[in-house]
Design an enzyme around this catalytic site. Structure first.
Site, short mmCIF file in Angstrom:
data_model
loop_
_atom_site.label_atom_id
_atom_site.label_comp_id
_atom_site.label_asym_id
_atom_site.label_seq_id
_atom_site.Cartn_x
_atom_site.Cartn_y
_atom_site.Cartn_z
N ASP A 204 0.84 -1.19 0.00
CA ASP A 204 0.00 0.00 0.00
C ASP A 204 0.88 1.25 0.00
O ASP A 204 1.85 1.35 0.76
CB ASP A 204 -0.90 -0.02 1.24
CG ASP A 204 -1.87 1.13 1.28
OD1 ASP A 204 -2.74 1.20 0.39
OD2 ASP A 204 -1.78 1.96 2.21
N GLU A 234 1.54 -0.48 -5.08
CA GLU A 234 0.46 0.41 -5.51
C GLU A 234 1.07 1.74 -5.97
O GLU A 234 1.25 2.66 -5.18
CB GLU A 234 -0.53 0.65 -4.36
CG GLU A 234 -1.68 1.56 -4.76
CD GLU A 234 -2.38 2.21 -3.56
OE1 GLU A 234 -3.47 2.78 -3.76
OE2 GLU A 234 -1.83 2.16 -2.45
N ASP A 310 -10.52 1.24 -4.55
CA ASP A 310 -10.32 2.69 -4.57
C ASP A 310 -11.02 3.37 -5.75
O ASP A 310 -10.92 4.60 -5.88
CB ASP A 310 -8.83 3.01 -4.64
CG ASP A 310 -8.10 2.72 -3.34
OD1 ASP A 310 -8.68 2.97 -2.27
OD2 ASP A 310 -6.95 2.24 -3.39
#
Length: 441
Positions: A204, A234, A310
């Site tokens: 992340d 990410e 997201d």
């Protein structure tokens, strides 16, 4: 040129799961009250999805043709998305127990499904033990150097925190990863779950830890446990910095997603020529094949996606219709790298911006949901990819014509050729683009 990423990832088709909303099994009962499964998601409500529920649906996932799972965070947390970590060494009690986790991994592997976990190492929760120590003891806490404190006393529940936190959210204090103790703690987390049997990490916001040496050490230590581990970051923008062979094996390919959305789902779409240019930027030959001059190592394997926890779901994007979704999915499976499908996309699940994109799957209606066109088509694309090595390991090229383009995948081994071509014809007079798949060989 050989890949520095594990070979199995080229054959992988990922299925992303948001654990609180995927499936709630009666085989595990967590303490507390949870909203009804068909409730509207908010930023705070908890649905009680659990690991037993995921285990119950592993056969469903495998039968679709998926062979890898990306799990959003599962560690102890007081948020429904669990990106606010309280304890990195514990399974969230709402999700289950360590025994549930071990059983899930074992059963997944038995079905040919690999599992990668979500690692949130840039920041933690206010409830994280070491940060809570600062709230209780102030300057006298032994963990005062684990975070970036600007002023005392801490204002952890005000609108503006006086310590560094992710995007200025007080609930997410940022780790001081320059501190050797913090680094060792986070590295040990990565190693612990690798030894527990997982197959890799999705990282992340790794760019927020702006320190190549941190991720270089992370890679060394993870690969020491399992050289076949997949490490994917990410990264939303140009990712070359992290793809030199010493940090990540690949990134979540948001550059690809942005290009597809701008071409197919925008009320003012980009031209066919511009779309092809952006595709070439998302899949540069020097990175995919190697420059041949030693400037950029070849070998990263991106995780290609059209949606995630997201983003707005495919079915709810502007201009979305069956033809556009079908072409978007086809492009996803034709590109170099590993395609990833966000849970429920195969069933036509809708959802706007976060948190609406995190709705539950209504399993009681599964038979009717399977009638959605996306379900058989995704199965068909997975089978097409599995039966054509060119889509998994082949060369990649784009040829641009007049309001049309062609993507060609080519693979040859021992004199045997496998070629697939995707020909896309641009939209005219407001219609959706059309396409056709050819197998010249």
């Amino acid at each position: 040129m050989n890949s520095f990423a594990p070979a199995w990832v080229k054959d992988a088709v990922f299925y992303q799961i948001f654990p609180d909303r995927f499936c709630r099994s009666g085989r595990y009962s967590a303490a507390g009250n949870f909203v009804n499964w068909d409730s509207k998601p908010t930023r705070e409500n908890m649905f009680g999805g659990n690991l037993a529920g995921i285990e119950d649906r592993l056969k469903y996932i495998a039968d679709m043709g998926f062979n890898a799972i990306y799990l959003c965070p599962i560690f102890k947390s007081n948020s429904n998305h669990r990106y606010h970590t309280v304890d990195y060494f514990e399974i969230d009690p709402v999700l289950g127990t360590m025994a549930d986790f071990d059983r899930l991994v074992k059963k997944a592997h038995k079905l040919g499904l690999r599992i990668i976990l979500d690692g949130v190492f840039n920041h933690c929760s206010r409830g994280f033990f070491q940060f809570n120590s600062l709230l209780e003891l102030g300057r006298n806490s032994p963990y005062v150097d684990w975070f970036h404190i600007k002023k005392w006393p801490l204002k952890a529940y005000s609108k503006k925190a006086n310590y560094e936190c992710w995007w200025n959210f007080p609930a997410l204090p940022k780790f001081n990863t320059d501190n050797p103790e913090v680094r060792e703690y986070l590295m040990s987390v990565g190693e612990f779950w690798m030894k527990r049997g997982i197959d890799g990490w999705r990282l992340d916001v790794p760019n927020e830890i702006n320190d190549d040496s941190f991720w270089q050490e992370f890679r060394r230590r993870i690969k020491a446990v399992n050289p076949e581990a997949y490490i994917v970051g990410e990264i939303w923008d140009e990712p070359s910095r992290w793809l030199m062979g010493d940090q990540f094996d690949g990134v979540m390919n948001y550059m690809f997603r942005k290009a597809v959305l701008a071409y197919l789902f925008d009320e003012n779409p980009i031209s066919t020529e511009e779309f092809c240019r952006r595709l070439e930027e998302a899949f540069p030959k020097t990175r995919w094949y190697g420059s041949g001059e030693g400037e950029t190592p070849a070998g990263d394997i991106p995780m290609n996606l059209l949606g995630s926890h997201d983003t707005i779901r495919l079915q709810s994007l502007p201009c979305s219709d069956g033809a556009r979704v079908r072409l978007a999915l086809t492009l996803l499976f034709f590109m170099p790298g590993a395609p990833c499908i966000y849970y429920g996309e195969e069933l036509g699940l809708k959802g706007g911006k976060d948190p609406d994109n995190r709705r539950t799957i209504p399993w009681d209606s599964l038979e009717s949901l399977r009638k959605h066109p996306a379900y058989p088509y995704i199965k068909e694309l997975i089978e097409l990819r599995k039966s054509n090595v060119a889509l998994r390991k082949g060369d990649f090229s784009i040829k641009i014509g007049e309001n049309a383009f062609e993507i060609r995948r080519f693979y040859e081994e021992n004199g045997k050729k496998n070629v697939l071509e995707l020909k896309v014809y641009g939209a005219q007079d407001g219609s959706s683009p059309s396409f056709a798949i050819f197998a010249p060989n």
